[in-house]
Motif scaffolding. Structure first.
Motif, PDB file in Angstrom:
ATOM      1  N   LEU A 106      -2.865   0.136 -10.830  1.00 27.80           N
ATOM      2  CA  LEU A 106      -3.291   1.084  -9.807  1.00 27.80           C
ATOM      3  C   LEU A 106      -2.127   1.365  -8.874  1.00 27.80           C
ATOM      4  O   LEU A 106      -1.542   0.434  -8.302  1.00 27.80           O
ATOM      5  CB  LEU A 106      -4.476   0.543  -9.015  1.00 27.80           C
ATOM      6  N   LEU A 107      -1.790   2.666  -8.725  1.00 31.33           N
ATOM      7  CA  LEU A 107      -0.799   3.090  -7.737  1.00 31.33           C
ATOM      8  C   LEU A 107      -1.542   3.565  -6.501  1.00 31.33           C
ATOM      9  O   LEU A 107      -2.292   4.550  -6.550  1.00 31.33           O
ATOM     10  CB  LEU A 107       0.067   4.236  -8.284  1.00 31.33           C
ATOM     11  N   HIS A 108      -1.358   2.844  -5.397  1.00 30.61           N
ATOM     12  CA  HIS A 108      -1.982   3.274  -4.158  1.00 30.61           C
ATOM     13  C   HIS A 108      -1.274   4.519  -3.622  1.00 30.61           C
ATOM     14  O   HIS A 108      -0.070   4.715  -3.828  1.00 30.61           O
ATOM     15  CB  HIS A 108      -1.914   2.165  -3.112  1.00 30.61           C
ATOM     16  N   GLY A 109      -2.007   5.373  -2.933  1.00 35.80           N
ATOM     17  CA  GLY A 109      -1.413   6.561  -2.343  1.00 35.80           C
ATOM     18  C   GLY A 109      -2.064   7.823  -2.854  1.00 35.80           C
ATOM     19  O   GLY A 109      -3.160   7.799  -3.421  1.00 35.80           O
ATOM     20  N   ARG A 110      -1.382   8.941  -2.669  1.00 36.78           N
ATOM     21  CA  ARG A 110      -1.957  10.222  -3.085  1.00 36.78           C
ATOM     22  C   ARG A 110      -2.097  10.286  -4.600  1.00 36.78           C
ATOM     23  O   ARG A 110      -1.308   9.679  -5.319  1.00 36.78           O
ATOM     24  CB  ARG A 110      -1.085  11.376  -2.587  1.00 36.78           C
ATOM     25  N   PRO A 111      -3.096  11.013  -5.061  1.00 41.11           N
ATOM     26  CA  PRO A 111      -3.313  11.103  -6.514  1.00 41.11           C
ATOM     27  C   PRO A 111      -2.127  11.756  -7.216  1.00 41.11           C
ATOM     28  O   PRO A 111      -1.506  12.688  -6.698  1.00 41.11           O
ATOM     29  CB  PRO A 111      -4.569  11.968  -6.636  1.00 41.11           C
ATOM     30  N   LEU A 112      -1.839  11.263  -8.393  1.00 40.10           N
ATOM     31  CA  LEU A 112      -0.765  11.803  -9.211  1.00 40.10           C
ATOM     32  C   LEU A 112      -1.319  12.189 -10.572  1.00 40.10           C
ATOM     33  O   LEU A 112      -2.340  11.673 -11.014  1.00 40.10           O
ATOM     34  CB  LEU A 112       0.345  10.760  -9.392  1.00 40.10           C
ATOM     35  N   ARG A 113      -0.633  13.123 -11.242  1.00 40.72           N
ATOM     36  CA  ARG A 113      -1.047  13.554 -12.572  1.00 40.72           C
ATOM     37  C   ARG A 113       0.084  13.293 -13.557  1.00 40.72           C
ATOM     38  O   ARG A 113       1.257  13.238 -13.182  1.00 40.72           O
ATOM     39  CB  ARG A 113      -1.409  15.044 -12.579  1.00 40.72           C
ATOM     40  N   ALA A 114      -0.273  13.118 -14.810  1.00 38.85           N
ATOM     41  CA  ALA A 114       0.728  12.849 -15.836  1.00 38.85           C
ATOM     42  C   ALA A 114       1.461  14.121 -16.216  1.00 38.85           C
ATOM     43  O   ALA A 114       0.840  15.166 -16.448  1.00 38.85           O
ATOM     44  CB  ALA A 114       0.070  12.243 -17.066  1.00 38.85           C
TER      45      ALA A 114
END
Length: 847
Positions: free
Chosen positions: A803-811
């Protein structure tokens, strides 16, 4: 090109190997011509041709061949009653019988080697008949009675003797037909009878003895035997058996249970669990390339795709392990105790690459030739072509080096990090240095000892590492003298208990543990001997790491070996001696200018004192060596002693090398600079008893008996100056966690966070949550993407969650088997690590 064993037969057919072997539909004339071509090619490979041997580059090789033969003939002249060669007593030691057959081979070779103007041996039929008579004499007295043979090491009987005999019969084929026509069939029958690990005198692919380099040797011998006997079926069978070594090992679908061979990540294993590219691996490379040359134009030739497979071995398996012409120690097994150097190891590889380039086409051939030039241009000791096996190879090498249109080029980039997780090895390369790490696990052996070689190997797979510096003569840094003069308990990177261990010959009075009456049947070449004496595995499951671009991470949980575990369980004999290891959980984070090392849980459950060696380097006694540093209280440091150091710098002005050590979170260290003199025989019983003196530099953390578990964090900084080392007080490195559950660092300059987790459950660090044991690397580029690489160091997990905390990211891009989704508080990633065998899975993310 990777060939899995399950696809082997279809691939062999597709590449033309099976179709290329003469079948019953081939005419007798075609089959005879093909076998005659094999015999002629074999002579050309080993003896050269009139054309090759007329070149000045081959003069030294040809002269050596003839001088050796003359010396052997003189020894025959001086032989006493019951001797073939003077002073060579036969009947008890197979190595002596091997020597006798080798000397006959060397004489026969000279009679087929043209180009020695002052020698009367070439074409000398009288000498050839003398060799034939010697073969008859040996067969009658020491070889033909199989009930008396097969004593000592199995290798001599199944491979070594057959190799000398088969080649000798090929060289003398014409004279044998007229002088003793039944000799080949008589000898082949005996060679078949000595193939006792086979089935009915043939290869047994289910035997642990008939794998990898050993299988290639056996089958090449049988190809030559088939040509001598006009037995094309024997040749076809040997080729089919040998072709299994080209298949990439799939650890999840083993064929015949064989783990020996090349893996998808570039690893090479022999003896089931030994990392062995630099010894058995180069032997396999040599043999298959020689076989391709022997088969060339015969109608039995392998398809071009197999040439591409071998080129893949060179590119992915060998080239990363060769630094400026030196073969790295981490893949040499017991061969590290031999007196030949890493430069001579590479010369063997170079000859194979030279010949492979003649079999390859187009860009592939050009790349191989450029690599040959690259090794020549970067090595402090250039390959000596006079030591090549084939005069033809010497000429090819000279033509490559002399061709100004061929640019020198490595087969990989100067900056790269490589995880050979299938064999528990890690290599990290940058312009100016290379770092090589040896790990171990319940899959891969801690070390290899055998036959009185590598007598003190105990910690060579416990995180021992080697830092090779550009421009240095590596014989002055590593090789035989490193293992001779540096304490086996104080190899660079090793955590070891303070105790005195004994070698196998000291413990048992012979080079192995002998107890055939025990249920485990301990004999010199038994499977129990391998498991508990020769190359024991560890008992830890966690060993591996991730690669992100040119950066890497590795982790290992240190363990005792299987002998220690099984002795405690009452499975081993009472007189079998075992040693327990110290404890430690370790990580290595491999960056541009630094190798960061973390260790936690360092200590000993038995209450022994423990040492952890930050580094160990050797130098010639008269080299100009200096040691400087800075204490944590700001005072300067010079020389040796124990101190609470912030950083330290070792410099060898004579070699123009230096290494910096930044102590991020480390107890006081002991700095030593001692002159050590030892005989090379302390590491190998057959080494010459030559005393070696070296100045040995060591940086060590000591723990008293019964001390609490410790933790260490430091960085190796190759070629660092004092000004550079001063800057680490305020960054860019920071230790985020250093426990037995989680070890993590960050490098602000690179935007890199790297972590190894070792235990079940959730692990939190720097905006990152890792679920369970894993190796994770995250790089966040300013105004750019975030890249994540994940590996399963246990080889057991189906899925690793992050899990990367912070704003959502997309592949943006990802490897297959990576799933990305937005969740509350960040981005969840799942990596399908099932059957990845330690391979890293990578994904690139953007906001």
């Amino acid at each position: 090109m990777d060939i899995t064993r399950r696809r082997l037969l279809s691939v062999l057919s597709a590449v033309g190997l099976v179709a290329g072997i003469p079948s019953g539909s081939a005419s007798a004339e075609e089959a005879a011509a093909g076998m005659a071509r094999i015999l002629a090619n074999t002579v050309a490979v080993f003896a050269g041709t009139a054309e090759s041997n007329s070149r000045p580059e081959t003069a030294a090789k040809v002269a050596t061949v003839h001088e050796t033969a003359r010396a052997n003939l003189r020894s025959m002249d001086d032989a006493g009653a019951g001797e073939l060669f003077a002073g060579l007593v036969l009947g008890a030691d197979p190595a002596r019988l091997d020597t006798a057959f080798r000397r006959l081979y060397e004489i026969a070779l000279a009679t087929r080697t043209p180009g020695a103007a002052d020698s009367d041996l070439f074409g000398n039929t009288a000498v050839q008949r003398r060799v034939i008579d010697g073969l008859v004499w040996l067969h009658e007295r020491y070889y033909g009675d199989q009930s008396q043979g097969y004593y000592g090491n199995w290798f001599h009987w199944e491979i070594g003797l057959s190799q000398h005999i088969s080649r000798t019969l090929v060289f003398l084929a014409d004279q044998v037909r007229g002088h003793h026509p039944d000799l080949p069939r008589m000898y082949v029958a005996s060679m078949d009878a000595y193939l006792r690990n086979g089935i009915d005198g043939d290869v047994n692919l289910d035997s642990r003895f008939h794998t990898g380099a050993n299988l290639a040797d056996i089958t090449t011998n049988r190809i030559l035997q088939g040509a001598l006997l006009d037995d094309d079926a024997r040749i076809r069978k040997a080729l089919t058996d040998q072709s299994t070594v080209f298949a990439t090992i799939d650890p999840y679908h083993l064929n015949h249970g064989v783990t020996d061979g090349h893996y998808a990540d570039g690893s090479f294993i022999q003896h089931a669990s030994v990392a062995y590219t630099g010894s058995y691996g180069k032997g396999l490379l040599t043999r298959v390339v020689q076989t391709l040359k022997i088969l060339d134009g015969s109608g039995f030739a392998h398809g071009q795709d197999l040439v591409s497979t071998v080129q893949g071995w060179v590119r992915n398996g060998f080239a990363p392990l060769i630094f400026e012409g030196w073969m790295m120690e981490i893949v040499k097994g017991r061969a590290v105790s031999r007196t030949n150097t890493g430069y001579s190891d590479v010369a063997v590889v170079v000859e194979a690459v030279v010949d492979l380039s003649s079999l390859a086409d187009g860009a592939d051939a050009a790349a191989l030739k450029s690599y040959v030039k690259h090794i020549r241009s970067t090595s402090r000791t250039a390959p000596d072509p006079s030591g090549f096996v084939s005069p033809v190879s010497i000429v090819r090498y000279a033509d490559i080096i002399g061709d100004a249109t061929i640019p020198p080029a490595d087969l990989g980039p100067a900056s790269r990090s490589l995880a050979f997780n299938a064999m528990d090895r890690t290599v990290h390369r940058r312009p100016g240095y290379a770092f090589a790490l040896a790990r171990s696990s319940d899959r891969i052996s801690k070390y290899e000892y055998m036959n009185g070689e590598n007598l003190m190997p105990w910690f060579q797979g416990d995180g021992a590492y080697y830092l090779y510096l550009s421009g240095q003569d590596q014989t002055q840094a590593y090789g035989i003298d490193y293992f001779t003069t540096v304490s086996p308990y104080g190899l660079a990177g090793v955590t070891a208990p303070v105790e005195q261990r004994h070698t196998i010959p000291e413990l048992y009075g012979k080079p192995y543990y002998d107890n055939p009456g025990h249920p485990l049947n301990f004999t010199s070449s038994s499977e129990s001997q391998n498991t508990y004496v020769y190359f024991p595995r560890g008992t830890n499951r966690h060993s591996g790491g991730a690669v992100l671009g040119t950066y890497g991470a590795a982790g290992m949980v240190q363990s005792s070996d299987v002998a220690h575990r099984d002795k405690a369980a009452g499975l081993l004999p009472d007189d079998f001696i075992v040693y327990g290891n110290a404890t430690a959980t370790k990580s290595w984070f491999l960056l541009d200018e630094e190798i960061v090392v973390l260790a936690a849980g360092v200590g000993d459950s038995a209450g022994r004192a423990v040492t952890t060696t930050v580094d160990a380097r050797m130098a010639a006694p008269d080299d100009q060596v200096s040691v400087t540093g800075r204490l944590r209280d700001g005072r300067s440091w010079t020389g040796t002693g124990t101190g609470d150091l912030r950083w330290l710098r070792y410099a060898n002005a004579t070699q123009r090398t230096s290494v910096g050590y930044v102590f991020l979170d480390t107890p006081p260290v002991r700095v030593a600079l001692d002159e050590v003199t030892r005989s090379r025989r302390v590491v190998r019983t057959s080494n010459p008893d030559n005393a070696v003196t070296r100045s040995v530099f060591g940086v060590t953390v000591d723990q008293a008996p019964g001390a609490q578990l410790a933790r260490l964090a430091y960085a190796l900084v190759p070629k660092a100056g004092e000004t550079r080392l001063q800057t680490y007080r305020h960054g860019p490195l920071k230790v985020l966690a250093n426990t037995s559950g989680l070890q993590a660092i960050t490098h602000t300059g690179l935007g890199m966070t790297a972590a190894n987790s070792f235990t079940p459950g959730r692990h939190e660090t720097a905006g990152l949550r890792i679920e369970g044991p894993a190796s994770v690397m995250v790089r966040r580029e300013r105004h750019g993407p975030t890249t994540i690489a994940v590996s399963d160091p246990t080889m057991d997990r189906d899925t690793v969650g992050v899990l990367l905390h912070g704003r959502p990211l997309r592949a943006v891009t990802s490897d297959a088997g990576v799933r990305v989704r937005s969740v509350r508080g960040g981005t969840r990633l799942e990596f399908d690590t099932r059957h990845a065998y330690g391979r890293s899975l990578t994904v690139v993310l953007r906001g």
